[in-house]
Design a protein around this motif. Structure first.
Motif, short mmCIF file in Angstrom:
data_model
loop_
_atom_site.label_atom_id
_atom_site.label_comp_id
_atom_site.label_asym_id
_atom_site.label_seq_id
_atom_site.Cartn_x
_atom_site.Cartn_y
_atom_site.Cartn_z
N VAL A 14 -34.62 40.84 3.89
CA VAL A 14 -34.94 41.60 2.68
C VAL A 14 -33.69 42.29 2.15
O VAL A 14 -33.40 42.29 0.94
CB VAL A 14 -36.06 42.62 2.96
N GLY A 15 -32.93 42.91 3.06
CA GLY A 15 -31.69 43.57 2.64
C GLY A 15 -30.68 42.61 2.07
O GLY A 15 -30.02 42.90 1.06
N LEU A 16 -30.57 41.43 2.69
CA LEU A 16 -29.63 40.42 2.20
C LEU A 16 -30.06 39.91 0.83
O LEU A 16 -29.21 39.71 -0.06
CB LEU A 16 -29.56 39.27 3.20
N ALA A 17 -31.37 39.73 0.65
CA ALA A 17 -31.86 39.29 -0.66
C ALA A 17 -31.56 40.33 -1.72
O ALA A 17 -31.13 39.99 -2.83
CB ALA A 17 -33.37 39.03 -0.59
N GLY A 18 -31.76 41.60 -1.40
CA GLY A 18 -31.44 42.66 -2.35
C GLY A 18 -29.97 42.69 -2.72
O GLY A 18 -29.61 42.86 -3.89
N ALA A 19 -29.11 42.49 -1.71
CA ALA A 19 -27.66 42.48 -1.97
C ALA A 19 -27.28 41.29 -2.85
O ALA A 19 -26.44 41.42 -3.75
CB ALA A 19 -26.90 42.43 -0.64
N LEU A 20 -27.90 40.14 -2.62
CA LEU A 20 -27.59 38.96 -3.42
C LEU A 20 -28.09 39.11 -4.86
O LEU A 20 -27.45 38.64 -5.80
CB LEU A 20 -28.20 37.72 -2.77
N ILE A 21 -29.23 39.76 -5.03
CA ILE A 21 -29.73 40.01 -6.39
C ILE A 21 -28.76 40.91 -7.14
O ILE A 21 -28.42 40.65 -8.31
CB ILE A 21 -31.14 40.64 -6.34
N ALA A 22 -28.29 41.96 -6.47
CA ALA A 22 -27.32 42.85 -7.10
C ALA A 22 -26.02 42.11 -7.41
O ALA A 22 -25.43 42.27 -8.49
CB ALA A 22 -27.03 44.04 -6.18
N ALA A 23 -25.58 41.25 -6.48
CA ALA A 23 -24.36 40.48 -6.71
C ALA A 23 -24.55 39.50 -7.86
O ALA A 23 -23.63 39.30 -8.67
CB ALA A 23 -23.98 39.73 -5.44
N PHE A 24 -25.72 38.91 -7.97
CA PHE A 24 -25.99 37.96 -9.05
C PHE A 24 -25.89 38.64 -10.41
O PHE A 24 -25.41 38.03 -11.38
CB PHE A 24 -27.40 37.36 -8.87
N VAL A 25 -26.29 39.88 -10.48
CA VAL A 25 -26.25 40.62 -11.74
C VAL A 25 -24.83 41.12 -12.04
O VAL A 25 -24.37 41.04 -13.19
CB VAL A 25 -27.23 41.81 -11.71
N ALA A 27 -21.64 40.58 -10.04
CA ALA A 27 -20.40 39.93 -9.61
C ALA A 27 -19.88 38.83 -10.53
O ALA A 27 -18.65 38.71 -10.67
CB ALA A 27 -20.58 39.38 -8.19
N PRO A 28 -20.73 37.99 -11.15
CA PRO A 28 -20.18 36.85 -11.90
C PRO A 28 -19.16 37.23 -12.98
O PRO A 28 -18.13 36.56 -13.12
CB PRO A 28 -21.43 36.20 -12.51
N ARG A 29 -19.43 38.29 -13.73
CA ARG A 29 -18.48 38.68 -14.78
C ARG A 29 -17.15 39.10 -14.16
O ARG A 29 -16.08 38.76 -14.68
CB ARG A 29 -19.06 39.81 -15.62
N LEU A 30 -17.21 39.82 -13.05
CA LEU A 30 -15.98 40.26 -12.39
C LEU A 30 -15.21 39.07 -11.83
O LEU A 30 -13.97 39.03 -11.90
CB LEU A 30 -16.32 41.24 -11.27
N LEU A 31 -15.92 38.10 -11.27
CA LEU A 31 -15.27 36.93 -10.71
C LEU A 31 -14.70 36.02 -11.80
O LEU A 31 -13.67 35.37 -11.60
CB LEU A 31 -16.27 36.14 -9.85
N ALA A 32 -15.38 35.99 -12.95
CA ALA A 32 -14.94 35.11 -14.04
C ALA A 32 -13.80 35.71 -14.85
O ALA A 32 -13.05 34.98 -15.49
CB ALA A 32 -16.11 34.79 -14.96
N TYR A 78 -18.13 31.76 -14.78
CA TYR A 78 -19.29 32.65 -14.78
C TYR A 78 -20.52 31.93 -14.27
O TYR A 78 -21.24 32.43 -13.39
CB TYR A 78 -19.49 33.15 -16.21
N HIS A 79 -20.78 30.74 -14.81
CA HIS A 79 -21.96 29.99 -14.38
C HIS A 79 -21.81 29.48 -12.95
O HIS A 79 -22.80 29.41 -12.21
CB HIS A 79 -22.22 28.82 -15.33
N LEU A 80 -20.60 29.11 -12.56
CA LEU A 80 -20.39 28.66 -11.19
C LEU A 80 -20.70 29.78 -10.20
O LEU A 80 -21.38 29.55 -9.18
CB LEU A 80 -18.94 28.19 -11.02
N ALA A 81 -20.23 30.97 -10.48
CA ALA A 81 -20.52 32.11 -9.61
C ALA A 81 -22.01 32.38 -9.54
O ALA A 81 -22.57 32.61 -8.46
CB ALA A 81 -19.77 33.35 -10.11
N LYS A 82 -22.67 32.33 -10.69
CA LYS A 82 -24.11 32.56 -10.71
C LYS A 82 -24.87 31.47 -9.96
O LYS A 82 -25.84 31.76 -9.24
CB LYS A 82 -24.61 32.65 -12.16
N ALA A 83 -24.44 30.21 -10.11
CA ALA A 83 -25.11 29.11 -9.42
C ALA A 83 -24.99 29.26 -7.91
O ALA A 83 -25.97 29.06 -7.17
CB ALA A 83 -24.54 27.78 -9.88
N VAL A 84 -23.80 29.61 -7.43
CA VAL A 84 -23.60 29.77 -5.98
C VAL A 84 -24.43 30.94 -5.45
O VAL A 84 -25.11 30.82 -4.42
CB VAL A 84 -22.10 29.98 -5.67
#
Length: 261
Positions: A14-25, A27-32, A78-84
């Motif tokens: 559950v914690g990992l899922a929450g962290a991934l949801i936050a990262a999905f929102v 991280a992609p812009r920062l990575l792109a 951006y989309h690559l980060a979101k897809a991963v």
């Protein structure tokens, strides 16, 4: 895998899922945002693409202008980060859902079963949402230019639509048509592969159901078998529709630019 999974394992998932949801929102812009591309948000991107697309449309060449190429590269990253990230989230949520439903099938108390069914249902719905996000962002990764086209400004929409209507081709328009076809072909392939995978899951669940001696387990397995089959059929429809658009992309592209898409 045993149904007696420690609670700390479920908590960690559950914690990992929450962290991934936050990262999905977040991280992609920062990575792109690298290699000269730095957009604060969608409004900045829309404004930049609108201006770059006008210049590209009037350039008369198939090759992207430097500014447009920079934006398309950004959108790819951006989309690559979101897809991963969506794929990782999907794996975590599927694992969590399987463990919760296994616990449900082995649980004894009514209250416990209700709580596990509710938790398993939420994890299942979130996993389905993650699957949609994987498909959509993988499509955007394959054809980032086409996925940017809805951001084109009204300044050129009418002209592009007119060129598509009267069949007057230009190098930029040819590039748009080709990428739009690639965009739909990508989804056709993704949907078909996912549908085939879901049908395989359905067959496995049905075989497991037939061997299960427990009535509750058979009902749960039958429900997920049905869900897998329905999703597979829906994805087959998506694959067929996108194959049609990929084979004849001009009407769909014209509808996009004239507001009928």
């Amino acid at each position: 895998m045993s149904s007696a999974v420690p609670g700390r394992v479920l908590g960690a998932l559950v914690g990992l899922a929450g962290a991934l949801i936050a990262a999905f929102v977040l991280a992609p812009r920062l990575l792109a945002n690298q290699a000269g591309a730095d957009f604060g948000g969608e409004d900045d991107l829309r404004h930049a693409f609108g201006a770059a697309f006008v210049d590209y449309w009037h350039s008369g060449t198939r090759e992207f202008t430097a500014e447009l190429a920079n934006i398309v590269d950004y959108w790819f990253r951006y989309h690559l980060a979101k897809a991963v990230l969506a794929a990782l989230l999907l794996a975590v949520l599927v694992t969590l859902a399987v463990l919760l439903w296994r616990r449900f099938m082995a649980a004894g108390g009514t209250g416990t079963r209700v709580a596990l069914a509710a938790s398993g249902g939420v994890a299942t719905v979130l996993a389905l949402c993650s699957l949609v996000l994987v498909l959509a962002n993988a499509q955007g990764t394959v054809a980032p230019f086409a996925s940017l086209l809805p951001m084109a400004t009204d300044e050129v929409r009418a002209e592009v639509g007119q060129r598509l209507a009267d069949g007057t081709r230009t190098p930029p328009l040819d590039a748009m048509i080709d990428d739009f076809a690639r965009y739909h072909l990508a989804m056709a392939v993704l949907a078909a592969v996912t549908a085939a995978s879901l049908l395989g899951v359905c067959a496995l669940l049905w075989r497991t159901r037939r061997r299960s001696p427990d009535g509750r387990s058979r009902r749960v397995l039958a429900a997920f078998c049905t869900l897998s089959a329905v999703l597979a059929l829906a994805l087959i429809v998506v694959a067929v529709a996108n194959t049609t658009n990929a084979s004849d992309p001009v009407p769909g592209l014209a509808a996009l630019f004239t507001g009928g898409w």
